[in-house]
Design an enzyme around this catalytic site. Structure first.
Site, PDB file in Angstrom:
ATOM      1  N   GLU A 334       0.837  -1.195   0.000  1.00 43.20           N
ATOM      2  CA  GLU A 334       0.000   0.000   0.000  1.00 43.20           C
ATOM      3  C   GLU A 334       0.876   1.250   0.000  1.00 43.20           C
ATOM      4  OE1 GLU A 334      -3.765  -1.522   2.682  1.00 43.20           O
ATOM      5  OE2 GLU A 334      -1.948  -0.906   3.746  1.00 43.20           O
ATOM      6  N   CYS A 335       0.645   2.136  -0.944  1.00 42.93           N
ATOM      7  CA  CYS A 335       1.216   3.484  -0.978  1.00 42.93           C
ATOM      8  C   CYS A 335       2.747   3.486  -0.883  1.00 42.93           C
ATOM      9  CB  CYS A 335       0.591   4.348   0.113  1.00 42.93           C
ATOM     10  SG  CYS A 335       0.797   6.116  -0.144  1.00 42.93           S
TER      11      CYS A 335
END
Length: 474
Positions: A334-335
Site C-alpha cells: 500500500e502506498c
C-alpha cells in the site's frame, strides 16, 4: 435473549476545524490521565496512522481507528466496545471540524461518530483574534444538531488575561457549555509537523507527553473532563467476534516490512491475518539484508521518501524483494510499499533506485496528489480479492506515478479517489499487488483469508520443489 449492558467512561475531543489543537489536547489528556493511574484506551476518528500512533504512545495503549466510511456502523460499534469495555477511560480524537463529513449531510463526521457511540463531546477552539464571537460559535455548534452531546470547551491559543476573561465570561453568559480549560499560546509545537501532519515518532528523539500532561494539568480542569466522561450512558448491545475463527491446522508465515520507512498499519489488519492463520514476522527494509523465511509479505505505507537513501543503499534487500516476487511469493503493498516496488523514487531533485518490481517511477510533489476516501471495483483477477468485489479505503499521498505506460492493466477500477492514474489503481506482477489505496481489514473481510490462502499455495509449491503459479481469484 436480552442484550448486554456495556459501560465505559468516554469523551470525544473535537475541533472547529483542522489545526485547532485537538491533537495536542488529546495527547496531553491521554498522558495526564495515564499518569493518574487510569487505564486509557485511545481511539482516532478517521483513517489517520500518524495521530493514532502518537495517541497510542501517550496513552500507552494500541490505538484503533474508528471511521464510519471504512467500517459499517455495526462493525464500528463492535470494535469500539470490544476495545473500550475493560478500560477506565476511552478517549477519542475527532478529525477536522466537528460536523465536517464527506457530504453536505455530514456523513462520516466526528459528530456522527459521537452520536453512534453515545459519547459526550469536548470542543477545542482556536481563539486566535476572537473574543465574544466564540460564544456565538459554541452556541451554534450546540444548536446545529441537538443530538450531539457537547459538554465542554477548551479554549486554545489565548493571548492573555483580558482575552481569557472575556472569552470565558462570554461563553458562560450565552451558552450552557462548560469552559473546561483556557490554554495560552505555546511558543513552539511540541511535536513538529511536515507535509503529512505530525512527524513520525521514529524520527523524534524526545518524549513530549509528560510536558503536555503538565500543560493540561496547569490550564485545564481534568477532574471536570473525567466527570463528563463518567456521565456517558450505558449501551445495550451484544458483542460479536471481530474476526472469524480460523480452522486451519497449517499456519503460514507472513513477513511485515516495518521500520522508520514503512509503518502505516492498522492493528486490526494484523489481527485479521493472525485469526486467518498467519504468524507475522517483522523485518526492516533498511537494516535487514534479505526477506526472512516467510511465505508472503505485507508492505504498508509510510515515509519511504525521507529514508530513500537508506533504502537504496540496502541493495541486497531490494534484490531479495525482486527475486521473491519473480518467484511467485504473494506480496501486498500500500502506498509507500508501492513506491518501494517501483523502479525509482524521485524526491527533492534526486532519483533513488528502488526494488524495480513494477515498470514505473514515483515522484514526490509539494502538494497532495491524492487525499480522501476511496472506493473501487475489483476489475482484474488477483490473489487477494474476487472479481467485482467493492474495495473501500482511503489515500493520502504526495507522490504520483509519473509513467504508467508500461502497465498493461490495473486491478482496481476507481469510483471514488485518485489512485495511480485517472480512474485506476492497483498494479499486479505475478502474485504481487500494489496500489495507493489503504484498506482496513474489518471493512474488507475477504482480504485476510485470501492473503493467507495465497501464502499457503506458495509455501506448498516451494516445499514440493515447484514454481508457484500466478494465483487468480474469480
Amino acid at each position: 435473549m436480552p442484550a448486554s449492558s456495556l459501560t465505559c467512561p468516554r469523551i470525544l475531543v473535537a475541533g472547529l476545524g483542522g489545526g485547532s489543537g485537538k491533537t495536542i489536547v488529546s495527547l496531553g489528556l491521554a498522558r495526564a490521565f495515564t499518569e493518574q493511574g487510569l487505564t486509557v484506551q485511545a481511539f482516532k476518528k478517521g483513517p489517520d496512522y500518524i495521530d493514532a500512533k502518537w495517541l497510542g504512545l501517550a496513552s500507552r495503549s494500541i490505538t484503533s481507528n474508528l471511521d464510519p466510511f471504512l467500517l459499517s456502523s455495526e462493525v464500528l460499534r463492535n470494535l469500539f466496545w470490544s476495545r473500550a469495555r475493560s478500560f477506565d477511560l476511552a478517549l477519542l480524537e475527532g478529525n477536522r471540524g466537528l460536523y465536517d463529513g464527506k457530504d453536505v449531510l455530514g456523513s462520516c463526521s466526528s459528530a456522527e461518530l459521537a452520536k453512534s457511540l453515545k459519547c459526550p463531546v469536548i470542543i477545542v477552539a482556536d481563539c486566535t483574534k476572537v473574543t465574544r464571537t466564540m460564544a456565538a460559535i459554541i452556541l451554534g455548534l450546540t444548536m446545529f444538531d441537538p443530538e450531539v452531546d457537547i459538554r465542554g470547551v477548551i479554549l486554545n491559543r489565548t493571548a492573555g488575561g483580558r482575552h481569557q476573561k472575556i472569552l470565558r465570561q462570554s461563553i458562560e453568559k450565552y451558552t450552557d457549555v462548560q469552559v473546561l480549560g483556557v490554554l495560552p499560546k505555546l511558543s513552539e509545537n511540541p511535536i513538529p509537523e511536515r507535509h503529512m501532519g505530525l512527524i513520525s515518532d521514529a524520527e523524534y528523539s524526545r518524549d513530549p507527553f509528560s510536558e503536555l500532561a503538565a500543560f493540561l494539568r496547569t490550564h485545564a480542569d481534568l477532574d471536570a473532563c473525567l466527570n463528563i466522561a463518567r456521565q456517558a450512558p450505558a449501551v445495550e448491545m451484544d458483542l460479536a467476534p471481530l474476526y472469524p475463527t480460523s480452522r486451519t491446522t497449517s499456519p503460514v508465515r507472513i513477513g511485515v516490512a516495518r521500520d522508520a520507512a514503512l509503518w502505516f498499519y492498522y492493528q486490526e489488519n494484523f489481527e485479521a491475518l493472525r485469526h486467518a492463520g498467519a504468524e507475522l514476522v517483522e523485518f526492516s527494509l533498511l537494516t535487514d539484508h534479505e526477506i526472512p523465511a516467510v511465505d508472503a509479505v505485507y508492505m504498508g505505507g509510510g515515509f519511504p521518501e525521507t529514508l530513500a537513501e537508506g533504502l537504496t543503499q540496502n541493495a541486497s534487500m531490494r534484490k531479495s524483494v525482486r527475486e521473491r516476487v519473480l518467484g511467485g511469493m504473494p506480496l501486498y503493498a500500500e502506498c509507500g510499499g508501492l513506491m518501494y516496488l517501483s523502479r525509482e523514487l524521485h524526491y527533492e531533485g534526486v532519483s533513488y533506485p528502488m526494488a524495480d518490481v513494477f515498470p514505473l517511477d514515483t515522484k514526490v510533489f509539494k502538494k497532495p496528489q491524492g487525499h480522501g476516501y476511496t472506493s473501487a471495483l475489483i476489475a482484474s483477477p488477483n490473489p487477494f480479492y474476487p472479481l467485482q468485489t467493492r474495495l473501500t479505503g482511503h489515500e493520502f499521498h504526495y507522490s504520483r506515478c509519473v509513467d504508467t505506460s508500461g502497465i498493461d492493466s490495473f486491478v482496481f477500477q476507481i469510483e471514488l479517489g485518485q489512485g495511480m492514474a485517472k480512474g485506476h489503481d492497483g498494479v499486479l506482477h505475478r502474485n504481487c499487488l500494489a496500489g495507493y489505496t489503504h484498506m482496513h481489514a474489518l471493512g474488507n473481510p475477504l482480504w485476510a483469508g485470501n492473503f493467507v490462502s495465497a501464502a499457503r499455495i506458495y509455501r506448498d509449491c516451494r516445499n514440493a520443489g515447484r514454481v508457484c503459479p500466478d494465483i487468480r481469484l474469480k
